[in-house]
Write a protein that holds these residues in place. Sequence first.
Motif, PDB file in Angstrom:
ATOM      1  N   LEU A  22     -29.150  33.726 -22.051  1.00  0.00           N
ATOM      2  CA  LEU A  22     -28.811  34.592 -23.178  1.00  0.00           C
ATOM      3  C   LEU A  22     -28.982  33.858 -24.500  1.00  0.00           C
ATOM      4  O   LEU A  22     -29.477  34.411 -25.483  1.00  0.00           O
ATOM      5  N   LEU A  23     -28.560  32.584 -24.533  1.00  0.00           N
ATOM      6  CA  LEU A  23     -28.665  31.806 -25.764  1.00  0.00           C
ATOM      7  C   LEU A  23     -30.122  31.476 -26.075  1.00  0.00           C
ATOM      8  O   LEU A  23     -30.555  31.537 -27.229  1.00  0.00           O
ATOM      9  N   ALA A  24     -30.902  31.131 -25.034  1.00  0.00           N
ATOM     10  CA  ALA A  24     -32.323  30.861 -25.242  1.00  0.00           C
ATOM     11  C   ALA A  24     -33.004  32.088 -25.835  1.00  0.00           C
ATOM     12  O   ALA A  24     -33.840  31.984 -26.757  1.00  0.00           O
ATOM     13  N   ARG A  25     -32.643  33.267 -25.314  1.00  0.00           N
ATOM     14  CA  ARG A  25     -33.253  34.499 -25.820  1.00  0.00           C
ATOM     15  C   ARG A  25     -32.842  34.758 -27.267  1.00  0.00           C
ATOM     16  O   ARG A  25     -33.659  35.182 -28.097  1.00  0.00           O
ATOM     17  N   TRP A  35     -43.838  26.395 -30.181  1.00  0.00           N
ATOM     18  CA  TRP A  35     -42.390  26.182 -30.134  1.00  0.00           C
ATOM     19  C   TRP A  35     -41.832  26.870 -28.896  1.00  0.00           C
ATOM     20  O   TRP A  35     -42.085  28.059 -28.662  1.00  0.00           O
ATOM     21  N   PHE A  36     -41.069  26.121 -28.103  1.00  0.00           N
ATOM     22  CA  PHE A  36     -40.601  26.580 -26.796  1.00  0.00           C
ATOM     23  C   PHE A  36     -39.069  26.611 -26.775  1.00  0.00           C
ATOM     24  O   PHE A  36     -38.407  25.608 -27.061  1.00  0.00           O
ATOM     25  N   LEU A  37     -38.534  27.774 -26.414  1.00  0.00           N
ATOM     26  CA  LEU A  37     -37.096  27.933 -26.217  1.00  0.00           C
ATOM     27  C   LEU A  37     -36.858  28.176 -24.738  1.00  0.00           C
ATOM     28  O   LEU A  37     -37.410  29.119 -24.165  1.00  0.00           O
ATOM     29  N   PRO A  80     -30.100  39.885 -20.863  1.00  0.00           N
ATOM     30  CA  PRO A  80     -30.044  39.815 -22.327  1.00  0.00           C
ATOM     31  C   PRO A  80     -30.018  41.191 -22.976  1.00  0.00           C
ATOM     32  O   PRO A  80     -29.332  41.393 -23.974  1.00  0.00           O
ATOM     33  N   ARG A  81     -30.742  42.136 -22.397  1.00  0.00           N
ATOM     34  CA  ARG A  81     -30.807  43.477 -22.986  1.00  0.00           C
ATOM     35  C   ARG A  81     -29.436  44.152 -22.958  1.00  0.00           C
ATOM     36  O   ARG A  81     -29.004  44.752 -23.952  1.00  0.00           O
ATOM     37  N   MET A  91     -20.670  29.148 -24.927  1.00  0.00           N
ATOM     38  CA  MET A  91     -21.909  28.389 -25.036  1.00  0.00           C
ATOM     39  C   MET A  91     -22.775  28.840 -26.203  1.00  0.00           C
ATOM     40  O   MET A  91     -23.956  29.148 -26.039  1.00  0.00           O
ATOM     41  N   GLY A  92     -22.186  28.963 -27.380  1.00  0.00           N
ATOM     42  CA  GLY A  92     -22.990  29.146 -28.577  1.00  0.00           C
ATOM     43  C   GLY A  92     -23.427  30.552 -28.898  1.00  0.00           C
ATOM     44  O   GLY A  92     -24.211  30.745 -29.819  1.00  0.00           O
TER      45      GLY A  92
END
Length: 824
Positions: A42-45, A76-78, A201-202, A227-228
């Motif tokens: 979720l945070l990466a998204r 750039w990679f998340l 995530p949606r 977690m952020g």
Amino acid sequence: MSQFARSPITAVLGPTNTGKTHLAVERMCGHASGMIGFPLRLLAREVYDRVVRMKGAGEVALITGEEKILPPKARWFLCTAESMPLEREAAFVALDEAQLGADPERGHVFTDRLLRARGREETMILGSESLKPMLKALVPDAEIIGRPRFSTLSYAGAKKLSRLPRRSAIVAFSAEEVYAVAEALRRLRGGAAVVMGALSPRTRNAQVAMFQAGEVDYLVATDAIGMGLNMDVAHVAFASLHKFDGRRQRRLTVAEMAQIAGRAGRHQKDGTFGALHEEGPSAFTPEEVLAIEAHQVPRLEHLYWREGEPDFASVDALIASLEAKPRSEVLRAAPEAVDLAVLKRLAGEDWVRARVRSPQMVARLWAACGLPDFRKLGTDPHARFVGRLFGHLSEANGHVPHQWFADEIQRLDNMGGDVETLAGRIAAARSWAYIAHRSDWLAEPTHWAERTRAIEEKLSDALHASLTQRFVDKRTTVLLRQIGADASNLPVTIGPEGEVSVEEHPLGTLSGFRFTVAADARAADKRMLLAAAEKRLAGEYRKRGAALAEAEDAALALVGAVLAWKGAGVAELRPGQSLVRPRIVLDRALDVLDAQVKVQVQARLDRWFADQIARNLPALAKLDAATRDTDAGAPFRAIANALVEAGGLLPRRAAGTLVDALDPEARKRLRQMGVTIGTLDLFVPALLKPGAARWRRELIGMEEAPPDGATVLPRNSPGADLAHGFRPLGSQAVRVDLVERIARAAHEARKGRAPFAPDPALATSMGLSADTLARLMAQLGFRTARSPEGEPQRWTWRGLAPAPKPKASPAQNAFAALAGLRHG
């Protein structure tokens, strides 16, 4: 990436709301390329969406286990920490929440990235202050920078749910507890959004959007919000201070409490935290409060480690390297994770070892073991699933079969069900999404990745709607406030599909004679809704009862053991005098009818069922009548009864003594009733026709079904057994009437016991393999004879093997054999 070990390494440590992640994103975007590993998908998204707005979609990649957006020119990679492509060179690399190296379940991943993930020009490690001693021991050349919190975090004491301030997040530690708190908030304060790590995530974004927009004032979440994930939360309330960590139920550490509590307040806005309980195990201690307010978390004394570059020389070498002891004093061997447990189980299988005789196949096995247990099935069921997956990956072209993948995700393309059901489908969809995003596991990975993504999005939308309806929808509450205690006077309407509503507010659904209150109605509301519907439904019940008593045949149907009227169950078949004369017991929902109407309904259903048996299963009806015919003779009645109870299909060996006791007249009478006394089976050919076969299956209670009209089936296909009328013969199963046809042809072709060759065209036209024919001939009493080279196989008649001598009476022995017929 270890070749860049000499590039500058900066560790930015501090509590939540210090801007660490924001700093890392800004630093990354200042380089020509970069990569950040996060603890949550979720945070990466969330950060991916932010960087896309800055750099454009064609420049940014998102890589998680079950989601991969990888433009050809991405710079750039998340990523999630587990999915960071360490083989890819990047100018900047960062690891977020690095203190998770102390987590027993995932810690070894974060420790590995801490030690190995390096940027060509700059490396940044983000984490809690507790990580400082670990960095000094493991990354001594790192420059450690502390950052203060932007706002004040203070303890606000314990408050009940009903007294929580607006913009509060309530944190619970299981799905059940999250749902219970959300239900209570719906009742007390009008509703709540729900956020859990297991949400897509949606769904998560849709729920958070409701909270951010002020549609609801409360958010119920698991510790995933620690977690952020950025939300405007003013107060964090702990529903509990204990969690199950995968091994045991334990109290949260001070570091975990601080991480979650720190979500309160954002940027310059101060925040507060507290609990729902003032005393007991779910209350904070004074020492814990002081530590959280002062951001003083205990220093970590060790991190968990596992070899990040294991040895693929062999399976044993792989396991040994994964179980190797760390060399540093501050590292501890990681507890056995799910992937290693699955690997060990599969390594014990002979077929697996036979397929992993090269380093490439060992690596492929380890990649399959890396499939996360999204569904939380447990090690053994998950290992079986991974084993099946690896079986496909290690044979033929090494791809997962198109049909298996398509069938499995098609089952998930169903938007019905409650919150738990939809969440379970999303978890399953994540497994298939993970498989689809492995580029060498499918023949068309891009197509299937898109397909799984579309299904997950549809399920996510359905889950969001279901969560909103369950925990936010206020229609029922508003309705009840309007009607007060005089619910029975409201105008209740019944729609064409049975939907019951009052003033356009749905109350529930009337299916047949069963009224079901709307699933989103609270328990306290249900009594009021039933009262509102009761007056109107009484007249509807009378109308429906009269219609059922006069129902046309087409309106009634048998579905399993349930007798349905217009699709709604109204009665159930219970064991009766025989298979074709069961008891028809009215559903308890029909108790709303008057006694006289119930008698009329019972008579109509009894008559309909008897008519259907006579029309669809006439041979069974005649055999059943014969069992009550005193003039028929005991042997005939016994065989008729055995055939009825077996649904018209009986292995001859199971009823050998009963058949031997029949005189010529009885045999003739059986044939007149449609029964074939075959070489291997007694059966009614008419029952093998599709319509009759369906009725027979419903009566016996068989769920599997062979394809309509099939005569020869693969042995492992549904319905390929004697219970369905197919005799298993090696890799095929042949319908019993064809077995008898071949038996008659063989006997007509032979001359005494002299060797002969049956016409091969007959078996070929039926689709029988040579092995199947050989097995069938053997069961029919024939043995192979020497055949001239190049000519068809010759056979000789030896006679059927005698049936084993029964230990009980003939009838008892026959029925004992029949008991296993459905499982044979």
